[in-house]
Motif scaffolding. Structure first.
Motif, PDB file in Angstrom:
ATOM      1  N   SER A 191       0.845  -1.193   0.000  1.00 30.81           N
ATOM      2  CA  SER A 191       0.000   0.000   0.000  1.00 30.81           C
ATOM      3  C   SER A 191       0.886   1.251   0.000  1.00 30.81           C
ATOM      4  O   SER A 191       1.947   1.243   0.645  1.00 30.81           O
ATOM      5  N   PRO A 192       0.512   2.305  -0.729  1.00 31.06           N
ATOM      6  CA  PRO A 192      -0.719   2.555  -1.464  1.00 31.06           C
ATOM      7  C   PRO A 192      -0.672   2.155  -2.943  1.00 31.06           C
ATOM      8  O   PRO A 192      -1.511   2.619  -3.718  1.00 31.06           O
ATOM      9  N   LEU A 193       0.284   1.313  -3.330  1.00 28.09           N
ATOM     10  CA  LEU A 193       0.340   0.878  -4.731  1.00 28.09           C
ATOM     11  C   LEU A 193      -0.825  -0.044  -5.074  1.00 28.09           C
ATOM     12  O   LEU A 193      -1.170  -0.199  -6.243  1.00 28.09           O
ATOM     13  N   VAL A 194      -1.396  -0.683  -4.059  1.00 27.35           N
ATOM     14  CA  VAL A 194      -2.547  -1.563  -4.277  1.00 27.35           C
ATOM     15  C   VAL A 194      -3.786  -0.908  -3.685  1.00 27.35           C
ATOM     16  O   VAL A 194      -3.688  -0.142  -2.722  1.00 27.35           O
ATOM     17  N   PRO A 195      -4.951  -1.185  -4.233  1.00 25.49           N
ATOM     18  CA  PRO A 195      -6.175  -0.580  -3.691  1.00 25.49           C
ATOM     19  C   PRO A 195      -6.453  -1.045  -2.268  1.00 25.49           C
ATOM     20  O   PRO A 195      -6.156  -2.187  -1.892  1.00 25.49           O
ATOM     21  N   ALA A 196      -7.058  -0.175  -1.487  1.00 24.22           N
ATOM     22  CA  ALA A 196      -7.399  -0.522  -0.108  1.00 24.22           C
ATOM     23  C   ALA A 196      -8.357  -1.707  -0.052  1.00 24.22           C
ATOM     24  O   ALA A 196      -8.322  -2.497   0.902  1.00 24.22           O
ATOM     25  N   GLU A 197      -9.197  -1.859  -1.071  1.00 27.70           N
ATOM     26  CA  GLU A 197     -10.121  -2.984  -1.088  1.00 27.70           C
ATOM     27  C   GLU A 197      -9.380  -4.320  -1.140  1.00 27.70           C
ATOM     28  O   GLU A 197      -9.834  -5.311  -0.555  1.00 27.70           O
ATOM     29  N   LEU A 198      -8.230  -4.361  -1.824  1.00 26.90           N
ATOM     30  CA  LEU A 198      -7.439  -5.585  -1.882  1.00 26.90           C
ATOM     31  C   LEU A 198      -6.796  -5.871  -0.526  1.00 26.90           C
ATOM     32  O   LEU A 198      -6.741  -7.025  -0.078  1.00 26.90           O
ATOM     33  N   VAL A 199      -6.313  -4.844   0.137  1.00 21.51           N
ATOM     34  CA  VAL A 199      -5.779  -5.028   1.495  1.00 21.51           C
ATOM     35  C   VAL A 199      -6.876  -5.582   2.404  1.00 21.51           C
ATOM     36  O   VAL A 199      -6.649  -6.509   3.189  1.00 21.51           O
ATOM     37  N   ALA A 200      -8.087  -5.040   2.281  1.00 14.74           N
ATOM     38  CA  ALA A 200      -9.201  -5.515   3.109  1.00 14.74           C
ATOM     39  C   ALA A 200      -9.577  -6.953   2.761  1.00 14.74           C
ATOM     40  O   ALA A 200      -9.920  -7.741   3.651  1.00 14.74           O
TER      41      ALA A 200
END
Length: 286
Positions: free
Chosen positions: A214-223
């Motif tokens: 993160s933040p290279l990946v969307p927060a939805e993917l982290v979730a």
């Protein structure tokens, strides 16, 4: 290499996505924060906020990922990794990648190596048993909770089943008498060579790799990775030697053939779901 702006989100769209993410995460955070205020420990849920270093506020914060322009947005809302565009803001992809190049390469290498191996499903969760092997009740990490079989029978199960753990960050918590019982001696240096996609802890750690990206990946993917880690942690502790039935977690009795079959079935399902998330992380890395 500069990330192309493949996606442009108007203000109502990105604000709705941000709100949906915050509401999803709040459902996980509210019980944890209430327990923390009350000084109440939880052997299953606390792990996701103590072992992993991502703070609740960080998990809640929404990022669109690389290559996304947010119309009518203020860079100050999103932090120093973002830059202004003619119409809004976007992540400064090049600056983030340059600053974290070594870490990104290490994570990519681990994800690729893990994805390229077959899943091994024969550990039966003995890593958690090895973490309490030959300890008294007072010595246990979760000593407010009893061992289902008591210390002596717990140790006997480990002696009977053996330990087949490939994950360094589980192995390093083994008790000293348990370490020689493991068929491998994992180290941080051997992690790329040993990590395999059937391992519960390797699949839980997709959450760690996602937030480190993160933040290279969307927060939805982290979730999404957090959600999987939460389910895996529940199985991990249900299959552990602890008696957590009072918390609504009936045991998976891996000391029995039926329990081992139940564990392997769940492990296989988690491996399949983790493979999808691992692929999404690699796609985001480019």
């Amino acid at each position: 290499m500069t990330a192309a702006l493949a996606t442009v989100l108007d203000a109502p769209t990105w604000r709705a996505r941000r709100q949906a993410h915050e509401e999803r995460v709040d459902a996980w955070l509210a019980p944890h924060l209430a327990r923390r205020r009350g000084g109440v420990r939880h052997p299953v849920e606390d792990f996701l906020f103590t072992y992993y270093s991502y703070r609740p506020a960080q998990l809640r914060r929404w990022h669109p990922g690389a290559g996304v322009e947010l119309r009518d947005a203020d860079p100050a809302e999103f932090g120093p990794d973002y830059r202004a565009t003619a119409a809004g803001v976007t992540l400064d992809h090049d600056a983030v990648r340059a600053r974290r190049a070594d870490s990104l390469d290490w994570i990519r290498g681990l994800l690729v190596a893990t994805a390229g191996r077959p899943a091994h499903l024969g550990c039966f969760g003995m890593h958690e048993w090895a973490m309490v092997y030959r300890q008294t009740q007072d010595e246990l990490r979760h000593n407010l909770w009893p061992l289902r079989l008591g210390p002596e029978r717990t140790a006997a199960v480990v002696d009977e089943r053996g330990v087949r753990c490939s994950h360094f960050d589980a192995y390093r918590f083994f008790t000293a008498p348990a370490r020689p019982l493991n068929v491998l001696t994992p180290t941080r240096e051997s992690q790329h060579a040993l990590e395999q996609p059937g391992c519960l802890h390797a699949n839980m750690d997709l959450y760690k790799w996602s937030y480190k990206l993160s933040p290279l990946v969307p927060a939805e993917l982290v979730a999404d990775c957090f959600a999987l880690a939460r389910e895996i942690r529940t199985l991990d502790m249900r299959a552990s030697p602890y008696d957590l039935a009072a918390l609504g977690h009936p045991p998976v009795r891996v000391e029995t053939p039926e329990g081992r079959a139940e564990y392997v079935a769940a492990q296989r399902g988690f491996a399949e779901r983790a493979a999808v998330l691992r692929a999404r992380l690699l796609t985001a890395l480019g």
